[in-house]
Write a protein that holds these residues in place. Structure first.
Motif: not given
Ligand SMILES: C[S@@+](CC[C@H](N)C(=O)[O-])C[C@H]1O[C@@H](n2cnc3c(N)ncnc32)[C@H](O)[C@@H]1O
Length: 365
Positions: A311-327
């Motif tokens: 959950g914490a990982f997803g939250e960090v990605m959504r809030s700080r990593f706009r434009g990045w892809r996640v695998g």
């Protein structure tokens, strides 16, 4: 004269390995369960070992004949010209398998081939020999192959620290490729352990050959030509503007990953830091790929804690990593879902250390 070259890889990643083969110029590929085959020559065998990041080993099919009983196998194995590949002064071991055939005793088949090699060529047979011959009997057709790699190709020759649940370099490179990574964008792994993804991505960006630091079995074959092989090696350009980032909450992992990167010669473009996943910041510069292989339930950690970690990982990605892809590589679709990231349908299962994992990927966030 050309013969079949079989590149073994983790089941589930065969099409990705085929894609890598095409990118280095191997053609007319056959994608098969457990690997990729094509017809080539010894120079191709050497280059496949030296260059391919995704293959776990390279087998050369050196001969085949029919045999319906052991005496026939014995006779035909004795007639085979072992000296074209093997050397009388280098010990050999033989491994056999048999299915749907009159010769059903694999051990007896291996013993006949060992005897043929030792008595006709003079090469000693030893359990720990550096050269391995593989005998496969299927539908009464005997196929002889040599393992040209030796130690599995994930052993690049520069990793000493492996951490708790490391990913093999071969698999990491194919996962990066499956995520569309080709060495031209930054990569960040927020649970990097021994740094496998980060180091592979940096090596790709620097144009390094994966096998540059290690020895291969083929160097002990009778047909090995040192000069021709040295001609395949190239100096890596050695510079990239890109940066590759790894973090982990474990101090030891960060120390180990940094040492691994130094030994691999990529320390100029990688940055490792000790951070919990919730503290990971978006690096300056263009967006790229976040790749992660979080702990699995049952291996390290407990599932409830893992839900909050994801959950914490997803939250960090959504809030700080706009434009990045996640695998994300995981064996647990429920944990992938707990990230609340917009994953596309997951990949086919991939064999990984006795588990079946899948790759979950997003488009740019
Ligand atoms: C499966 S291992 C990753 C292995 C890595 N891919 C490799 O090849 O070595 C998972 C890693 O996640 C790290 N980890 C677990 N919880 C974390 C957290 N909250 N923040 C950062 N790292 C964490 C662990 O220390 C471990 O190194």
């Amino acid at each position: 004269m050309s013969f079949e070259i079989f590149l073994v890889c983790a089941p589930g990643l065969e099409p990705v390995l085929a894609d890598e083969c095409r990118s280095v110029g191997f053609a007319k590929l056959r994608v098969l369960p457990g690997g990729v085959a094509f017809d080539g020559e010894w120079l191709d065998v050497w280059r496949a070992n030296l260059e391919l990041r995704g293959a776990t080993r390279v087998l050369a099919r050196i001969g085949s004949f029919r045999a319906f009983h052991l005496a026939q196998l014995d006779k035909r194995a004795r007639k085979f010209d072992w000296g074209t590949v093997l050397r009388p002064d280098v010990p050999v071991r033989v491994e056999a398998s048999s299915k749907r055939s009159k010769i059903y005793h694999a051990g007896a088949a291996a013993q006949r081939v060992e005897r043929a090699i030792s008595e006709e060529l003079g090469a000693p047979i030893a359990k720990d020999a550096p050269v391995q011959v593989k005998v496969r009997i299927d539908d009464n057709l005997v196929t002889l192959s040599v393992d040209t790699s030796g130690e599995s190709l994930h052993k690049r020759g520069h990793k000493r620290f492996t951490g708790k649940a490391p990913m093999r370099e071969t698999m990491a490179s194919l996962i990066l490729r499956a995520c569309g990574h080709d060495g031209t964008e930054p990569v960040l792994d927020p649970m990097c352990g021994s740094g496998t993804f980060v180091i592979e991505a940096a090596e790709m960006a620097l144009g390094m050959q994966s096998g540059r630091e290690r020895m291969f079995s083929f160097e002990r074959f009778s047909n090995f030509n040192t000069e021709a092989y040295e001609g395949l090696k190239r100096e890596a350009p050695g510079e990239t503007e890109l940066r590759f980032f790894g973090s982990d909450r474990d101090d030891g992992a960060i120390r180990g990953a940094s040492e691994n990167a130094k030994r691999a010669g990529v320390d100029g473009c990688v940055l490792f830091s000790r951070n919990a996943v919730s503290d990971v910041q978006r690096p300056d510069g263009p967006p790229g790929l976040v790749i992660v292989n979080p702990p699995y339930g049952g291996r390290i950690g407990d599932r409830k804690l893992l839900f909050s970690l994801h959950g914490a990982f997803g939250e960090v990605m959504r809030s700080r990593f706009r434009g990045w892809r996640v695998g994300m590589v995981t064996n647990d679709g429920g944990l992938a879902k707990a990230t609340k990231l917009p994953f596309k349908p997951a990949s086919a299962p991939i064999a990984h250390g006795g588990l079946k994992v899948r790759l979950f990927q997003t488009d740019p966030l």
